[in-house]
Design a protein around this motif. Structure first.
Motif, PDB file in Angstrom:
ATOM      1  N   VAL B 157       0.820  -1.221   0.052  1.00  0.00           N
ATOM      2  CA  VAL B 157      -0.161   0.059   0.057  1.00  0.00           C
ATOM      3  C   VAL B 157       0.925   1.215   0.027  1.00  0.00           C
ATOM      4  CG1 VAL B 157      -1.971  -1.079   0.940  1.00  0.00           C
ATOM      5  CG2 VAL B 157      -0.066   0.006   2.430  1.00  0.00           C
ATOM      6  N   GLY B 158       2.234   1.253   0.188  1.00  0.00           N
ATOM      7  CA  GLY B 158       3.005   2.284   0.121  1.00  0.00           C
ATOM      8  C   GLY B 158       3.605   2.784  -1.462  1.00  0.00           C
ATOM      9  N   PHE B 159       3.223   2.043  -2.433  1.00  0.00           N
ATOM     10  CA  PHE B 159       3.559   2.410  -3.897  1.00  0.00           C
ATOM     11  C   PHE B 159       2.389   2.686  -4.543  1.00  0.00           C
ATOM     12  CE2 PHE B 159       6.658  -1.345  -2.895  1.00  0.00           C
ATOM     13  CZ  PHE B 159       7.693  -0.576  -2.051  1.00  0.00           C
ATOM     14  N   GLY B 160       2.854   3.578  -5.701  1.00  0.00           N
ATOM     15  CA  GLY B 160       1.809   4.102  -6.767  1.00  0.00           C
ATOM     16  C   GLY B 160       1.785   2.940  -7.435  1.00  0.00           C
ATOM     17  N   TYR B 161       0.768   2.427  -8.412  1.00  0.00           N
ATOM     18  CA  TYR B 161       0.869   1.444  -9.258  1.00  0.00           C
ATOM     19  C   TYR B 161       0.435   2.059 -11.028  1.00  0.00           C
ATOM     20  CZ  TYR B 161       0.237  -2.034  -5.645  1.00  0.00           C
ATOM     21  OH  TYR B 161       0.589  -2.759  -4.434  1.00  0.00           O
ATOM     22  N   ILE B 162       0.948   1.145 -11.638  1.00  0.00           N
ATOM     23  CA  ILE B 162       0.772   1.346 -13.246  1.00  0.00           C
ATOM     24  C   ILE B 162      -0.103   0.321 -13.565  1.00  0.00           C
ATOM     25  CG2 ILE B 162       2.008   1.298 -15.583  1.00  0.00           C
ATOM     26  CD1 ILE B 162       4.455   2.215 -13.993  1.00  0.00           C
ATOM     27  N   GLU B 163      -1.116   0.816 -14.382  1.00  0.00           N
ATOM     28  CA  GLU B 163      -2.185  -0.264 -14.916  1.00  0.00           C
ATOM     29  C   GLU B 163      -1.616  -0.440 -16.624  1.00  0.00           C
ATOM     30  OE1 GLU B 163      -6.112   0.798 -15.168  1.00  0.00           O
ATOM     31  OE2 GLU B 163      -6.607  -1.228 -15.669  1.00  0.00           O
ATOM     32  N   CYS B 164      -1.243  -1.667 -16.673  1.00  0.00           N
ATOM     33  CA  CYS B 164      -0.890  -2.326 -18.172  1.00  0.00           C
ATOM     34  C   CYS B 164      -2.142  -2.172 -18.967  1.00  0.00           C
ATOM     35  CB  CYS B 164      -0.140  -3.408 -18.015  1.00  0.00           C
ATOM     36  SG  CYS B 164       1.335  -3.523 -16.865  1.00  0.00           S
ATOM     37  N   GLY B 165      -1.951  -1.714 -20.206  1.00  0.00           N
ATOM     38  CA  GLY B 165      -3.109  -1.774 -21.411  1.00  0.00           C
ATOM     39  C   GLY B 165      -2.513  -2.832 -22.292  1.00  0.00           C
ATOM     40  N   ASP B 166      -2.917  -2.339 -23.552  1.00  0.00           N
ATOM     41  CA  ASP B 166      -2.569  -3.683 -24.366  1.00  0.00           C
ATOM     42  C   ASP B 166      -1.202  -3.729 -24.728  1.00  0.00           C
ATOM     43  OD1 ASP B 166      -5.179  -3.895 -24.787  1.00  0.00           O
ATOM     44  OD2 ASP B 166      -5.528  -2.274 -26.439  1.00  0.00           O
ATOM     45  N   GLU B 167      -0.862  -5.015 -25.180  1.00  0.00           N
ATOM     46  CA  GLU B 167       0.728  -5.175 -25.711  1.00  0.00           C
ATOM     47  C   GLU B 167       0.989  -4.165 -27.113  1.00  0.00           C
ATOM     48  OE1 GLU B 167       3.790  -8.751 -25.942  1.00  0.00           O
ATOM     49  OE2 GLU B 167       2.005  -8.428 -24.130  1.00  0.00           O
ATOM     50  N   LEU B 168       2.224  -3.720 -26.876  1.00  0.00           N
ATOM     51  CA  LEU B 168       2.580  -2.881 -28.057  1.00  0.00           C
ATOM     52  C   LEU B 168       3.493  -3.628 -28.916  1.00  0.00           C
ATOM     53  CD1 LEU B 168       3.541   0.399 -26.101  1.00  0.00           C
ATOM     54  CD2 LEU B 168       1.276  -0.076 -27.460  1.00  0.00           C
ATOM     55  N   ASP B 169       3.494  -3.233 -30.141  1.00  0.00           N
ATOM     56  CA  ASP B 169       4.325  -4.066 -31.155  1.00  0.00           C
ATOM     57  C   ASP B 169       5.813  -3.128 -31.329  1.00  0.00           C
ATOM     58  OD1 ASP B 169       5.384  -5.699 -32.858  1.00  0.00           O
ATOM     59  OD2 ASP B 169       4.277  -4.677 -34.819  1.00  0.00           O
ATOM     60  N   VAL B 170       6.818  -3.441 -30.610  1.00  0.00           N
ATOM     61  CA  VAL B 170       8.083  -2.838 -30.686  1.00  0.00           C
ATOM     62  C   VAL B 170       9.047  -3.593 -31.127  1.00  0.00           C
ATOM     63  CG1 VAL B 170       9.478  -1.557 -29.272  1.00  0.00           C
ATOM     64  CG2 VAL B 170       7.135  -1.282 -28.653  1.00  0.00           C
ATOM     65  N   GLU B 171       9.883  -3.120 -32.149  1.00  0.00           N
ATOM     66  CA  GLU B 171      11.112  -3.726 -32.865  1.00  0.00           C
ATOM     67  C   GLU B 171      11.945  -4.035 -31.744  1.00  0.00           C
ATOM     68  OE1 GLU B 171      12.341  -2.175 -36.269  1.00  0.00           O
ATOM     69  OE2 GLU B 171      14.292  -3.272 -36.159  1.00  0.00           O
ATOM     70  N   GLY B 172      12.319  -5.324 -31.639  1.00  0.00           N
ATOM     71  CA  GLY B 172      13.562  -5.890 -30.714  1.00  0.00           C
ATOM     72  C   GLY B 172      13.213  -5.974 -29.223  1.00  0.00           C
ATOM     73  N   ALA B 173      11.823  -5.816 -28.946  1.00  0.00           N
ATOM     74  CA  ALA B 173      11.502  -5.729 -27.596  1.00  0.00           C
ATOM     75  C   ALA B 173      10.206  -6.685 -27.371  1.00  0.00           C
ATOM     76  CB  ALA B 173      11.397  -4.352 -26.767  1.00  0.00           C
ATOM     77  N   GLU B 174      10.094  -7.569 -26.693  1.00  0.00           N
ATOM     78  CA  GLU B 174       9.102  -8.267 -26.198  1.00  0.00           C
ATOM     79  C   GLU B 174       8.310  -7.730 -24.862  1.00  0.00           C
ATOM     80  OE1 GLU B 174      10.090 -12.378 -26.133  1.00  0.00           O
ATOM     81  OE2 GLU B 174       9.738 -12.606 -28.518  1.00  0.00           O
ATOM     82  N   HIS B 175       6.743  -8.067 -24.909  1.00  0.00           N
ATOM     83  CA  HIS B 175       6.133  -7.843 -23.690  1.00  0.00           C
ATOM     84  C   HIS B 175       6.299  -6.347 -23.294  1.00  0.00           C
ATOM     85  CE1 HIS B 175       5.862 -12.026 -23.500  1.00  0.00           C
ATOM     86  NE2 HIS B 175       7.295 -12.105 -23.432  1.00  0.00           N
ATOM     87  N   VAL B 176       5.924  -5.291 -24.215  1.00  0.00           N
ATOM     88  CA  VAL B 176       6.021  -4.019 -23.875  1.00  0.00           C
ATOM     89  C   VAL B 176       4.579  -3.829 -23.803  1.00  0.00           C
ATOM     90  CG1 VAL B 176       6.677  -1.651 -24.440  1.00  0.00           C
ATOM     91  CG2 VAL B 176       8.335  -3.517 -24.558  1.00  0.00           C
ATOM     92  N   SER B 177       3.979  -2.996 -22.867  1.00  0.00           N
ATOM     93  CA  SER B 177       2.472  -2.626 -22.839  1.00  0.00           C
ATOM     94  C   SER B 177       2.103  -1.032 -22.954  1.00  0.00           C
ATOM     95  CB  SER B 177       1.634  -3.036 -21.842  1.00  0.00           C
ATOM     96  OG  SER B 177       2.124  -4.783 -21.522  1.00  0.00           O
ATOM     97  N   ALA B 178       1.167  -0.914 -23.396  1.00  0.00           N
ATOM     98  CA  ALA B 178       0.771   0.706 -23.217  1.00  0.00           C
ATOM     99  C   ALA B 178       0.262   0.635 -21.828  1.00  0.00           C
ATOM    100  CB  ALA B 178      -0.495   1.012 -23.969  1.00  0.00           C
TER     101      ALA B 178
END
Lengths: 372, 372
Positions: B157-178
């Protein structure tokens, strides 16, 4: 004409114990009696002196203390006569300390009545205290080993109790009772019964007696100790003989509290009297009682001891003793005990205050005697 | 041929905040990043440096810090190039600090990709960290403002959170989300849902972006701030012009966290990417997290920080930070926080660790700034 009893009275202050349960405030080189524990601005030893001086006169107060404390005691008590400081080469408990004072004083002044009062207790209500001592001196003059018991104000479990017996007929003194028995620290239920019953008083370790009577009692129960003390006293006032006598005799004296060598045996034979004291008394045995003493009636508060304390407290209660020049900040700690000194810090709670002594023992065993 | 993204990578370390909730350990002249909080034997700043050097090379790390900390930072980082220490005349929050670094570096080296990492966080699992940064650098090269979110291991409860959206298509990188949204510190129930749901990551405040893209985002949301930073950067590498430019521009820059000036607006426009970090991370925001960090998995234990600590504990748990040469004795205190420094002592509990900041405020108002 024979002197009035109070004119033959001599105060004796055994200034011995370190007060291990008050570590790291109290320690070998700064024992409990050299501290101001009440915020009065002066040490408990000085308080004791000023309480006794009006009774016996400044010239008639003897202090028995360790050699290491000589300078500190003399600084606290500049009025103390040279011949009235008795220095122990090593601690031999209260029978030896008070017995030696009795033997020296009886030799100097046969018929003297001595009253022994700890150097490190806290008393308020000095005139009630003096009333009790005057009564006790009359009982002592009548031949009783006399103690002053404190009328309990609560069911304390941290003190021993004295059970009062029949009232005694003593000339010049009212409400003096025989002592039926001594009781060690009771449990809470028993302490409540004592408080309700009215026959039990707190044992404050105060003894008033004719010196010859006290020595007589000691001779009965501990003849070797008695003989050693008398021999030591004979040499005491001769500068040539004192040193060798101390070296020869003192280390061999039995270590025993005067409660066991004199008071309890005298009680069994009906030779112990008790006077009721109505003054407030505390032996300040640990930080829980120190906290209570300094927040009397103010529950949930924080007591702060230390002339230059800089304490910032937020939702904190208990006690802070500040002996180092530092800012102390307490947040959300209840019944806490914080004792801050230049080389040692203690953090505990009132509930665990009695365990401080075991920490001191552990530090000693662990090679940290530098902070004891 | 265009350089590989990682060859254009530059690390930026904003070394700013004091860490008020870690007072009296952290203070104005000894901020959190200059402490060893993990017992590693070196400061958090040095840990940060050593984590980044294998990624960008020692010659490509820029530190933004206060003028007062120059000597301490240089002592910690002897490899730091002179031109890579950016000194703030006064703190202006993270948009100014990171934005200035971006503007200076973009001017020196157009197309540079910067990664900003706090100087005072604790990370273990350096190779997992570097994996995440490499992925983030690829996403940044593709034009995204990129952050690394930490996979939660508990319902914090002491941290802020980031909510992941759709996965992005990025060259040379897997599992990157909006990034769908940023969430402030949640309550325990919500944190549990986040943990179970798997779509929320801890916001560790790490931002990786092409410098030109970051400045572009800033120009959209805070055009005055952007203009000031660009003007400052133009003068920066000219010793004659830098001083006057700083004096004129810096004090007037808007104080705003980069989360609000860049990250959240970019997320709203679909320009923020998040990479999952699987390393262990903590921002060590208060003594409760410091205690947890140092007793990981050992409940009921006492963490002791301090190279020469002399601590005697009897039935105590929590944390002791020893920065003064004293014996510290703890008896019967649970989840306690004791921070012992030469001029200030803090005693609180894990539960109240967040309130330390208010004490610091009170000390400041009360004229005790000497210990802050």
């Amino acid at each position: 004409m024979r002197q009035a009893p109070l004119d033959r009275f001599y105060s004796v202050i055994p200034a011995g114990g370190v007060g291990s349960r008050l570590w790291p405030l109290s320690r070998a080189d700064a024992p409990k009696f050299l501290h101001d524990l009440t915020g009065s601005g002066q040490t408990l030893l000085r308080d004791t002196w000023e309480r006794l001086a009006p009774l016996s006169g400044e010239q008639r107060i003897m202090v028995v203390t360790g050699r290491a404390h000589r300078a500190a005691v003399e600084a606290q008590l500049p009025e103390l006569a040279d011949r009235n400081i008795v220095l122990e080469s090593e601690p031999r408990d209260s029978s030896a300390a008070i017995g030696l004072a009795a033997a020296i004083l009886e030799r100097r002044e046969p018929g003297v009545i001595i009253g022994s009062f700890a150097a490190d207790h806290v008393i308020s209500g000095s005139s009630l205290f003096r009333d009790a001592v005057r009564t006790a001196v009359s009982a002592a003059d009548a031949g009783y080993i006399t103690t002053i018991g404190i009328t309990p104000t609560e069911p304390a479990v941290g003190f021993g109790y004295i059970e009062c017996g029949d009232e005694l007929d003593v000339e010049g003194a009212e409400h003096v009772s025989a002592v039926s028995s001594f009781v060690e620290k009771p449990d809470l239920g028993t302490a409540r019964e004592y408080l309700a019953g009215g026959r039990h008083l707190w044992n404050a370790g105060m003894f008033i007696a004719r010196a010859d009577r006290l020595l007589e009692e000691l001779a009965l129960t501990k003849p070797d100790l008695h003989a050693g003390l008398v021999e030591l006293a004979e040499a005491w006032d001769d500068p040539q003989r004192r040193g060798p006598a101390v070296d020869r005799i003192w280390p061999r004296l039995e270590k025993i509290a005067i409660d066991y060598s004199v008071a309890e045996p005298a009680a069994e034979r009906g030779r112990l009297a008790v006077v009721r004291g109505h003054f407030q008394w505390d032996d300040v045995g640990d930080f829980a009682s120190l906290a209570k003493l300094n927040t009397a009636g103010r529950s949930g508060e924080l007591a702060i001891l230390g002339e230059h304390a800089r304490v910032l407290a937020d939702a904190a209660s208990g006690i802070v003793v500040s002996r180092a020049d530092r800012v102390i900040s307490l947040i959300g700690v209840k019944d806490i005990v914080v004792v801050d000194t230049p080389d040692a810090l203690l953090v505990t709670t009132s509930e665990h205050a009695q365990r401080v002594k075991s920490v001191v023992d552990a530090l000693r065993l662990g090679g940290s005697s530098d902070v004891l």
